[in-house]
Design an enzyme around this catalytic site. Structure first.
Site, PDB file in Angstrom:
ATOM      1  N   GLU A 148       2.897   7.691   2.744  1.00 34.68           N
ATOM      2  CA  GLU A 148       2.942   6.903   1.512  1.00 34.68           C
ATOM      3  C   GLU A 148       4.344   7.002   0.919  1.00 34.68           C
ATOM      4  O   GLU A 148       4.823   8.100   0.644  1.00 34.68           O
ATOM      5  CB  GLU A 148       1.927   7.425   0.493  1.00 34.68           C
ATOM      6  CG  GLU A 148       1.976   6.656  -0.829  1.00 34.68           C
ATOM      7  CD  GLU A 148       1.050   7.216  -1.909  1.00 34.68           C
ATOM      8  OE1 GLU A 148       0.427   6.409  -2.602  1.00 34.68           O
ATOM      9  OE2 GLU A 148       0.970   8.452  -2.048  1.00 34.68           O
TER      10      GLU A 148
ATOM     11  N   GLU B 189      -0.625   4.880 -14.970  1.00 36.32           N
ATOM     12  CA  GLU B 189      -1.576   5.500 -14.031  1.00 36.32           C
ATOM     13  C   GLU B 189      -1.008   6.794 -13.447  1.00 36.32           C
ATOM     14  O   GLU B 189      -1.402   7.232 -12.361  1.00 36.32           O
ATOM     15  CB  GLU B 189      -1.955   4.507 -12.928  1.00 36.32           C
ATOM     16  CG  GLU B 189      -2.715   3.311 -13.452  1.00 36.32           C
ATOM     17  CD  GLU B 189      -4.042   3.042 -12.750  1.00 36.32           C
ATOM     18  OE1 GLU B 189      -4.453   3.830 -11.887  1.00 36.32           O
ATOM     19  OE2 GLU B 189      -4.667   2.018 -13.094  1.00 36.32           O
TER      20      GLU B 189
ATOM     21  N   HIS C 208      -6.633   5.623 -11.392  1.00 31.51           N
ATOM     22  CA  HIS C 208      -6.384   7.043 -11.659  1.00 31.51           C
ATOM     23  C   HIS C 208      -6.708   7.383 -13.103  1.00 31.51           C
ATOM     24  O   HIS C 208      -6.341   6.635 -14.000  1.00 31.51           O
ATOM     25  CB  HIS C 208      -4.910   7.391 -11.400  1.00 31.51           C
ATOM     26  CG  HIS C 208      -4.483   7.065 -10.006  1.00 31.51           C
ATOM     27  ND1 HIS C 208      -4.212   5.774  -9.608  1.00 31.51           N
ATOM     28  CD2 HIS C 208      -4.303   7.856  -8.924  1.00 31.51           C
ATOM     29  CE1 HIS C 208      -3.886   5.790  -8.324  1.00 31.51           C
ATOM     30  NE2 HIS C 208      -3.934   7.032  -7.886  1.00 31.51           N
TER      31      HIS C 208
ATOM     32  N   LYS D  15      -9.968   3.182  -3.932  1.00 30.24           N
ATOM     33  CA  LYS D  15      -9.583   4.585  -4.119  1.00 30.24           C
ATOM     34  C   LYS D  15      -9.645   4.959  -5.599  1.00 30.24           C
ATOM     35  O   LYS D  15      -9.155   4.221  -6.448  1.00 30.24           O
ATOM     36  CB  LYS D  15      -8.149   4.794  -3.603  1.00 30.24           C
ATOM     37  CG  LYS D  15      -7.567   6.164  -3.913  1.00 30.24           C
ATOM     38  CD  LYS D  15      -6.039   6.177  -3.743  1.00 30.24           C
ATOM     39  CE  LYS D  15      -5.468   7.400  -4.421  1.00 30.24           C
ATOM     40  NZ  LYS D  15      -4.019   7.324  -4.629  1.00 30.24           N
TER      41      LYS D  15
END
Length: 255
Positions: free
Chosen positions: A47, A87, A144, A171
């Site tokens: 990532e 986030e 998140h 996710k």
């Protein structure tokens, strides 16, 4: 029927959870050096956290670095992520710039997956997802909460909404305030996976208390986990080599 997601030589949603390692670095040199250091590590996906990159406001520079990263990593899948400040990311970005940057990266062919913050407004989210899918780029739809763990029903509702909006891999990452919160996240994961998910999902409870959620994905239904090589990008990430060993032990015991 649960569908897995194939990205280059990696199948997400099948067997052992895949290990994703973030690159958290400010300059191109550091980013590429970090990527090169992964060669001997058990890394399935890399990532790139572009919100840490000092040139992130310059799309051309981002694309140049993405190209160099692609060359350095060879056939390892790349997940491009600009995590916004709201986030838990390193910097703020205007909504239209966020959309433009993600579309530019998706269209460049240098990333295999892009992270899209799913509650940034349905229209911008759909725009990015459609652009990514036109180029066969997969979307990790994310959400998140660094302050708390929402109720189980709310977490399931968010993951279902991500499916509806077209994320290939929904996710969610949440912060536990108690040990019960970790169980709540694991229960939401299991219920989502058994009752509603038709694609791989990724869930985690952050910080030290939540570390069990990063290890037990194969048991409860989370298809990917984030480990650290040099720098952590979120609280509670485990060293990638230790993570690999633990996932293997669990995988073997389930065999």
């Amino acid at each position: 029927m649960m569908k897995s997601v194939n990205v280059r030589n990696v199948t997400i949603g099948n067997g052992r959870p895949k290990i994703c390692v973030p690159i958290v670095n400010k300059d191109r040199e550091g980013i590429l050096a970090e990527a090169a250091s992964f060669a001997d590590l058990p890394v399935d996906i890399v990532e790139w956290r572009a919100d840490w990159y000092e040139e992130a406001a310059d799309t051309e520079k981002v694309l140049e670095t993405a190209k160099a990263l692609r060359e350095t990593l060879g056939d390892t899948p790349i997940l491009f992520t600009f995590r916004t400040l709201k986030e838990g990311g390193a910097r703020a970005i205007e909504p239209e710039d966020y959309v433009a940057l993600n579309i530019a990266v998706a269209e460049s062919g240098f990333a295999d997956l892009i992270d899209v913050e799913m509650f940034s407004g349905d229209e911008p989210v759909k725009q990015v997802i459609e652009a990514a899918h036109r180029k066969q780029v997969r979307v990790v739809g994310s959400n998140h909460d660094f302050h708390k763990t929402p109720e189980k029903e709310e977490m399931i509702k968010r993951l279902c909404r991500m499916q509806e909006l077209g994320a290939d891999i929904p996710k969610i990452a949440v912060m536990p305030l108690t040990r019960w919160d970790v169980l709540k996240l694991l229960e939401a994961t299991l219920e989502m996976e058994e009752k509603y998910a038709d694609r791989p999902i990724v869930t985690m409870s952050m910080a030290g208390t939540g570390v069990v959620s990063r290890l037990s994905g194969e048991i409860f239904g989370s298809a990917m986990t984030f480990g650290s090589a040099t720098n952590v990008s979120a609280p509670g990430q485990v060293d990638v080599c230790e993570l690999d060993q633990i996932l293997n032990v669990i995988h073997k015991s389930l065999g």
